[in-house]
Each structure stands twice: as structure tokens, then as C-alpha cells.
Write a protein that holds these residues in place. Structure first.
Motif, PDB file in Angstrom:
ATOM      1  N   SER A   1       0.497  -0.872   0.348  1.00  0.00           N
ATOM      2  CA  SER A   1       0.272  -0.197   0.032  1.00  0.00           C
ATOM      3  C   SER A   1       1.029   0.666  -0.149  1.00  0.00           C
ATOM      4  O   SER A   1       0.286   2.485  -0.528  1.00  0.00           O
ATOM      5  N   PHE A   2       1.637   1.358   0.816  1.00  0.00           N
ATOM      6  CA  PHE A   2       2.507   2.418   1.046  1.00  0.00           C
ATOM      7  C   PHE A   2       3.316   2.363  -0.802  1.00  0.00           C
ATOM      8  O   PHE A   2       4.062   3.919  -1.443  1.00  0.00           O
ATOM      9  N   GLY A   3       3.760   1.707  -1.484  1.00  0.00           N
ATOM     10  CA  GLY A   3       4.122   1.812  -2.426  1.00  0.00           C
ATOM     11  C   GLY A   3       3.255   2.480  -3.723  1.00  0.00           C
ATOM     12  O   GLY A   3       3.228   3.570  -4.483  1.00  0.00           O
ATOM     13  N   ASN A   4       1.818   1.695  -3.368  1.00  0.00           N
ATOM     14  CA  ASN A   4       1.224   1.616  -4.112  1.00  0.00           C
ATOM     15  C   ASN A   4       0.267   3.115  -4.089  1.00  0.00           C
ATOM     16  O   ASN A   4       0.204   4.217  -4.745  1.00  0.00           O
ATOM     17  N   SER A   5       0.586   3.998  -2.962  1.00  0.00           N
ATOM     18  CA  SER A   5       0.774   5.088  -2.754  1.00  0.00           C
ATOM     19  C   SER A   5       1.727   6.580  -3.409  1.00  0.00           C
ATOM     20  O   SER A   5       1.442   7.031  -4.469  1.00  0.00           O
ATOM     21  N   LEU A   6       2.569   6.298  -3.580  1.00  0.00           N
ATOM     22  CA  LEU A   6       3.923   6.807  -3.732  1.00  0.00           C
ATOM     23  C   LEU A   6       3.560   6.957  -5.298  1.00  0.00           C
ATOM     24  O   LEU A   6       3.798   8.171  -5.689  1.00  0.00           O
ATOM     25  N   GLN A   7       3.571   5.737  -5.749  1.00  0.00           N
ATOM     26  CA  GLN A   7       2.985   5.951  -7.453  1.00  0.00           C
ATOM     27  C   GLN A   7       1.777   7.043  -7.674  1.00  0.00           C
ATOM     28  O   GLN A   7       1.977   7.524  -8.678  1.00  0.00           O
ATOM     29  N   CYS A   8       0.684   6.643  -6.836  1.00  0.00           N
ATOM     30  CA  CYS A   8       0.224   7.988  -7.486  1.00  0.00           C
ATOM     31  C   CYS A   8      -0.193   8.746  -6.955  1.00  0.00           C
ATOM     32  O   CYS A   8      -0.539  10.176  -7.878  1.00  0.00           O
ATOM     33  N   PHE A   9       1.268   9.501  -6.127  1.00  0.00           N
ATOM     34  CA  PHE A   9       1.071  10.619  -5.480  1.00  0.00           C
ATOM     35  C   PHE A   9       2.093  11.326  -6.762  1.00  0.00           C
ATOM     36  O   PHE A   9       2.213  12.472  -7.563  1.00  0.00           O
ATOM     37  N   LEU A  10       3.392  10.507  -7.273  1.00  0.00           N
ATOM     38  CA  LEU A  10       3.662   9.881  -8.234  1.00  0.00           C
ATOM     39  C   LEU A  10       3.480  10.691 -10.103  1.00  0.00           C
ATOM     40  O   LEU A  10       4.132  11.529 -10.297  1.00  0.00           O
ATOM     41  N   SER A  11       2.515  10.323  -9.940  1.00  0.00           N
ATOM     42  CA  SER A  11       2.022   9.483 -11.034  1.00  0.00           C
ATOM     43  C   SER A  11       0.577  10.591 -11.730  1.00  0.00           C
ATOM     44  O   SER A  11       0.431  10.185 -12.740  1.00  0.00           O
ATOM     45  N   GLY A  12       0.397  11.557 -10.928  1.00  0.00           N
ATOM     46  CA  GLY A  12      -0.342  11.639 -11.463  1.00  0.00           C
ATOM     47  C   GLY A  12      -2.003  10.968 -11.337  1.00  0.00           C
ATOM     48  O   GLY A  12      -2.326  10.637 -10.499  1.00  0.00           O
ATOM     49  N   ARG A  13      -2.959  10.569 -11.887  1.00  0.00           N
ATOM     50  CA  ARG A  13      -3.881   9.945 -12.497  1.00  0.00           C
ATOM     51  C   ARG A  13      -3.777   9.156 -13.151  1.00  0.00           C
ATOM     52  O   ARG A  13      -4.849   7.971 -13.153  1.00  0.00           O
ATOM     53  N   LYS A  14      -2.363   8.641 -13.718  1.00  0.00           N
ATOM     54  CA  LYS A  14      -1.431   7.575 -14.241  1.00  0.00           C
ATOM     55  C   LYS A  14      -2.463   6.285 -13.784  1.00  0.00           C
ATOM     56  O   LYS A  14      -3.181   4.912 -14.640  1.00  0.00           O
ATOM     57  N   VAL A  15      -1.948   5.875 -12.526  1.00  0.00           N
ATOM     58  CA  VAL A  15      -1.977   5.082 -11.762  1.00  0.00           C
ATOM     59  C   VAL A  15      -3.329   4.977 -11.010  1.00  0.00           C
ATOM     60  O   VAL A  15      -3.869   3.017 -10.975  1.00  0.00           O
TER      61      VAL A  15
ATOM     62  N   GLY B   1     -13.497   1.690 -15.066  1.00  0.00           N
ATOM     63  CA  GLY B   1     -14.672   1.646 -16.011  1.00  0.00           C
ATOM     64  C   GLY B   1     -15.073   2.653 -16.382  1.00  0.00           C
ATOM     65  O   GLY B   1     -15.861   2.784 -17.013  1.00  0.00           O
ATOM     66  N   LYS B   2     -14.697   4.205 -15.240  1.00  0.00           N
ATOM     67  CA  LYS B   2     -14.319   5.415 -16.709  1.00  0.00           C
ATOM     68  C   LYS B   2     -12.990   6.741 -15.940  1.00  0.00           C
ATOM     69  O   LYS B   2     -13.179   7.518 -15.357  1.00  0.00           O
ATOM     70  N   PRO B   3     -11.733   5.510 -16.470  1.00  0.00           N
ATOM     71  CA  PRO B   3     -10.592   6.361 -16.427  1.00  0.00           C
ATOM     72  C   PRO B   3     -10.339   7.827 -16.554  1.00  0.00           C
ATOM     73  O   PRO B   3      -9.694   8.335 -15.673  1.00  0.00           O
ATOM     74  N   THR B   4     -11.516   8.327 -17.332  1.00  0.00           N
ATOM     75  CA  THR B   4     -10.449   9.773 -17.245  1.00  0.00           C
ATOM     76  C   THR B   4     -12.123  10.133 -16.461  1.00  0.00           C
ATOM     77  O   THR B   4     -11.573  11.999 -16.103  1.00  0.00           O
ATOM     78  N   GLU B   5     -12.964   9.587 -15.692  1.00  0.00           N
ATOM     79  CA  GLU B   5     -13.508  10.704 -14.506  1.00  0.00           C
ATOM     80  C   GLU B   5     -12.385  11.114 -13.224  1.00  0.00           C
ATOM     81  O   GLU B   5     -12.302  11.729 -11.749  1.00  0.00           O
ATOM     82  N   VAL B   6     -10.724  10.391 -13.702  1.00  0.00           N
ATOM     83  CA  VAL B   6      -9.617  10.125 -11.950  1.00  0.00           C
ATOM     84  C   VAL B   6      -9.284  10.989 -12.440  1.00  0.00           C
ATOM     85  O   VAL B   6      -9.002  11.624 -14.008  1.00  0.00           O
TER      86      VAL B   6
END
Length: 135
Positions: free
Chosen positions: A24-38, A45-50
């Protein structure tokens, strides 16, 4: 290195909780660093809403959950900590189930399936083993 791991004296659940936390820590870091990509891979289902804001919020929630579960890995026999970790999985599963069946923003395939598997497995394991850990 083994001195830093939770004791297996109480079984494998603490090790599982540690693994989930580190992931989870790794996933959080990815989300913080990659913007909306991860996050867009999870909400497939609706990736454009992220949005980037939603991704950072997701990362913050995941970080908080990771700390709760990490603490539970090392204090598995503490009732309130056990309960807090259990509820963190209930909230996560409830969120993902609603995103699939109510809002349609996620599906049960690809990277989006992992949260369901982890939350369901953890909830079942913690529910079935509660008496063993809390007496």
C-alpha cells in the motif's frame, strides 16, 4: 533483518498485514508521483473521471490505511487496533464494491481486481481468526 518483522508466534496474519502495508505504501507513492495514471488503472470503468486531485486523495487514504495495518501487524493482539484494521478493510471493500456496482467506475478485471481480493481475503481471515488473536 528478521528482527524487524512481526513475530510469527501469533501466526501468519501479522506477516500478511505487513505485506499489505508495504504494498500500500508503494501504491500510494505511485499515485502521488504519477498523477492520475495509476488510479485510472484501478478505476478502469470510467478512467476519464479520475482527476489528479482524486488520485492524491486516493493516495492519502491508502497511506492512512497502510499505517493502520502496519501498526496492526505489530500489535495483532490489541483489540482496538485489530478492530481498526478490520474496519479499514470493510471501508475499502465497501468503496470498491460501490464503485463497481453502483457508480460503474471500476470493474473486476486487471489491476482493479487486487483491492477486492486483498480486502475480502483479509476480512475473512481476520473474522475467522479473531478469537485466536484476541482470546
Amino acid at each position: 533483518m528478521f528482527a524487524y518483522l512481526p513475530s510469527l508466534q501469533h501466526g501468519w496474519l501479522p506477516a500478511w498485514m505487513l505485506l499489505v502495508s508495504v504494498t500500500s505504501f508503494g501504491n500510494s507513492l505511485q499515485c502521488f508521483l504519477s498523477g492520475r495514471k495509476v488510479s485510472a488503472r484501478v478505476y478502469n470503468g470510467k478512467p476519464t473521471e479520475v482527476t489528479e486531485l482524486a488520485s492524491r486523495f486516493f493516495a492519502a487514504w491508502t497511506t492512512a490505511s497502510a499505517f493502520i495495518r502496519l501498526y496492526a501487524a505489530y500489535h495483532i493482539t490489541n483489540g482496538p487496533i485489530y478492530d481498526l484494521a478490520w474496519w479499514s478493510y470493510v471501508i475499502a471493500l465497501g468503496h470498491y464494491v460501490s464503485e463497481v456496482f453502483v457508480f460503474g467506475s471500476a470493474t473486476l478485471r486487471g489491476p482493479a481486481a487486487a483491492p477486492y481480493v486483498v480486502a475480502t481475503k483479509s476480512l475473512l481471515w481476520m473474522t475467522l481468526q479473531r478469537a485466536n488473536y484476541l482470546g
